[in-house]
Design a protein around this motif. Structure first.
Motif, PDB file in Angstrom:
ATOM      1  N   GLY A 149       0.769  -1.186  -0.025  1.00  0.00           N
ATOM      2  CA  GLY A 149      -0.058  -0.008  -0.033  1.00  0.00           C
ATOM      3  C   GLY A 149       0.764   1.389  -0.096  1.00  0.00           C
ATOM      4  N   TRP A 150       2.030   1.238  -0.196  1.00  0.00           N
ATOM      5  CA  TRP A 150       2.919   2.303  -0.173  1.00  0.00           C
ATOM      6  C   TRP A 150       3.958   2.672  -1.416  1.00  0.00           C
ATOM      7  CZ3 TRP A 150       2.426   5.768   3.545  1.00  0.00           C
ATOM      8  CH2 TRP A 150       1.875   5.660   4.769  1.00  0.00           C
ATOM      9  N   ALA A 151       3.469   1.995  -2.320  1.00  0.00           N
ATOM     10  CA  ALA A 151       4.054   2.053  -3.780  1.00  0.00           C
ATOM     11  C   ALA A 151       3.697   3.293  -4.239  1.00  0.00           C
ATOM     12  CB  ALA A 151       3.787   1.078  -4.674  1.00  0.00           C
ATOM     13  N   TRP A 152       4.397   4.081  -5.345  1.00  0.00           N
ATOM     14  CA  TRP A 152       3.958   5.319  -5.882  1.00  0.00           C
ATOM     15  C   TRP A 152       2.393   5.371  -6.397  1.00  0.00           C
ATOM     16  CZ3 TRP A 152       5.294   9.966  -6.245  1.00  0.00           C
ATOM     17  CH2 TRP A 152       4.855  10.971  -7.370  1.00  0.00           C
ATOM     18  N   ASP A 153       1.957   4.421  -6.898  1.00  0.00           N
ATOM     19  CA  ASP A 153       0.593   4.306  -7.352  1.00  0.00           C
ATOM     20  C   ASP A 153      -0.348   4.127  -6.393  1.00  0.00           C
ATOM     21  OD1 ASP A 153       1.378   4.378 -10.113  1.00  0.00           O
ATOM     22  OD2 ASP A 153       1.060   2.367 -10.542  1.00  0.00           O
ATOM     23  N   ASP A 154       0.100   3.906  -5.103  1.00  0.00           N
ATOM     24  CA  ASP A 154      -0.834   4.038  -3.833  1.00  0.00           C
ATOM     25  C   ASP A 154      -0.759   5.210  -3.377  1.00  0.00           C
ATOM     26  OD1 ASP A 154      -1.314   0.984  -4.064  1.00  0.00           O
ATOM     27  OD2 ASP A 154       0.664   0.555  -3.321  1.00  0.00           O
ATOM     28  N   VAL A 155       0.105   5.809  -3.146  1.00  0.00           N
ATOM     29  CA  VAL A 155       0.351   7.150  -2.538  1.00  0.00           C
ATOM     30  C   VAL A 155      -0.098   8.460  -3.508  1.00  0.00           C
ATOM     31  CG1 VAL A 155       2.022   6.346  -0.854  1.00  0.00           C
ATOM     32  CG2 VAL A 155       2.739   7.660  -2.989  1.00  0.00           C
TER      33      VAL A 155
END
Length: 537
Positions: free
Chosen positions: A116-122
């Motif tokens: 949940g902390w990848a670029w697409d997630d944040v």
């Protein structure tokens, strides 16, 4: 002893993250939210005038006034280590630069196991908070709480430096915040019409009339009270008066990379040996609390110039100061509207790096060190920092007194890789200043000085001209391993109702200024807190 009652959420620290959390959590009318801030209200005029950071940093009215321990990598020097002590926290005294970092940073967090902390997630959380002055697209958004604007000035010397970067293979760019910040551009800033837009204005004031939100200033937390892995309350002082708070739901520490580990250690949570040495009885062991401190060390090469106006001359006369003041009064532009650094450049000190590994903060001015008068001669500063340092330091209490400063040891330049990047960064700066675009200004290296040429000399020079750029993070590291301080949902390991939500949870430092990532962490953290509350209902 004053009884402050029971609350569903108690947030400790009304800095950037705390202001976001107070706004988002109090959107639910069924919960009671208490926000505690050790400092005062943000009604000091110099908070709001951008150049006022000069009057805020080091000022006990709004700054904790920390200093680092002497650091061998800085040739034994100790540095001022500003941290905001006021509503808005560091967003009330910082450089106002809006910088998310690189997509690589967050994808690396995901590779560490942090779902949940990848670029697409944040990215959606960056967009959620943003109110961009011009762009509304897949990367940016309008209508959020945090205003982002262009700076209201340009400078001939800085324009020439951008061309010199092009002549060294570093292109101009329009946007540092799309995931790849390689290139040069004027920084975009958290301002509105030439006025600082801090976390209190952006997030706290819109929520100020909610009956379920209470904000207490001059509320200094002493320690947490807990039993069997559950925090039950706080001991604190409010305006010098002893007080208690009961917690019916969750405690959220948002006191920053210095304050959050300090509060935990004062409460007996941390490394038992360190706690005993400080006079604190250990109550819960976690040896990682206060460790893993990371910061961007900026090197400040200074070059004398000719044939161009710099702030050194402009602000060196009463006529110049009057002109600056009048421009701000009537136009909200000019030097008084300037962020501390105006031009940004992201570059590679070696082509083997996958993404930019250094960041420049370029200024049409120079001074011996922060807080001292500008030099009497025309000059510019091309500050440069290593974006992904390998050196690791620590923050630990040295006394059981909550007002005592903790030991802050950043251990700058302790890693061999950081020494190489520092030496190469000075060499890259010299190449840029030697480019054809800069030659009309006859640049002459003043600091560190042209006599520093060997690798050892340059590392020593870096220790002489290096200083913090005010980005401490990671002292309550997020991770999936049992040695981490918090898990991927920001829950303190070993406790059922404590979270840490601020820059201290970053597993590794982001590639740029850290305020925007802190807003994102708080946006995502508030969503997780509300989700978990609904799930447990």
């Amino acid at each position: 002893m004053r009884d402050l009652g029971s609350w569903d959420y108690v947030i400790v620290g009304a800095g950037t993250a705390g202001c976001v959390l107070a706004n988002r959590l109090s959107e639910d009318p069924d919960v009671k939210v208490l926000l505690l801030e050790a400092g005062k209200k943000d009604n000091y005029i110099w908070i709001h005038i951008p150049v006022g950071y000069l009057h805020c940093i080091g000022n006990p009215r709004v700054d904790w006034g920390f200093k680092t321990a002497p650091t061998s990598g800085l040739n034994g020097r100790s540095l001022l280590y500003p941290r905001g002590k006021v509503l808005g926290g560091c967003s009330s005294i910082n450089g106002m630069i809006y910088m998310r970092g690189q997509a690589w940073d967050y994808d690396h967090w995901r590779q560490l196991g942090l779902a949940g902390w990848a670029w697409d997630d944040v990215l959606p959380y960056f967009r959620k908070s943003e109110d961009h002055y011009a762009w509304d697209d897949e990367s940016h958004a309008q209508g959020g709480n945090l205003r982002v604007e262009e700076q209201r000035m340009t400078w001939e010397l800085l324009d020439a430096f951008r061309v010199a970067c092009e002549q060294n293979g570093i292109p101009k760019t329009k946007d540092f915040n799309g995931g790849d910040n390689f290139g040069s551009a004027y920084f975009q800033v958290t301002q509105k019409s030439g006025v600082r837009w801090n976390g209190a204005k952006a997030f706290l004031r819109p929520a100020g009339d909610r009956p379920n939100l209470n904000v207490l200033t001059e509320a200094h937390v002493d320690r947490l009270e807990f039993e069997n892995g559950t925090v039950t309350g706080l001991k604190l002082e409010v305006g010098g008066e002893a007080a208690t708070v009961k917690i019916d739901g969750e405690l959220i520490l948002s006191a920053g990379a210095i304050g959050s580990p300090q509060i935990l250690e004062l409460s007996g949570i941390g490394n038992p040996e360190i706690l005993k040495k400080a006079g604190i009885e250990p109550r819960h062991e976690n040896r990682s609390i206060g460790e893993n401190l990371q910061d961007h060390l900026q090197l400040r090469p200074v070059f004398k110039v000719r044939n161009a106006l710099t702030m050194n001359e402009l602000a060196g006369s009463w006529a110049g100061k009057a002109k600056i003041g009048l421009e701000y009064i009537f136009k909200r532009s000019g030097p008084m509207a300037m962020a501390p650094s105006q031009l940004g450049v992201f570059a590679k000190t070696d082509p083997s790096f996958e993404t930019a590994n250094v960041q420049y903060h370029v200024q049409p001015l120079s001074l011996p060190k922060f807080g001292e008068p500008l030099h009497s001669f025309p000059a510019m500063t091309a500050s440069v920092c290593n974006l992904r340092p390998e050196s690791r330091g620590h923050v630990h209490i040295a006394s059981p007194e909550k007002t005592a400063q903790p030991e802050i040891q950043p251990n700058y330049l302790s890693a061999e890789a950081d020494k190489r990047v520092a030496a190469d960064a000075i060499r890259l700066t010299r190449r840029i200043m030697a480019a054809p675009a800069m030659q009309p200004y006859q640049p002459e290296e003043y600091l560190p000085g042209p006599d520093f040429t060997s690798e050892d000399d340059l590392v020593s020079a870096a220790g002489n001209i290096g200083t913090t750029i005010f980005h401490p993070v990671s002292t309550c590291r997020m991770g999936v391993d049992e040695a981490s301080v918090v898990d991927e949902r920001l829950r303190l390991r070993g406790f059922g109702n404590i979270r840490v939500v601020d820059a201290s949870v970053m597993p590794t430092i982001t590639s740029g200024n850290t305020n925007a990532p802190t807003v994102m962490i708080a946006e995502k953290g508030s969503d997780m807190i509300r989700e978990d509350r609904r799930a447990s209902a």
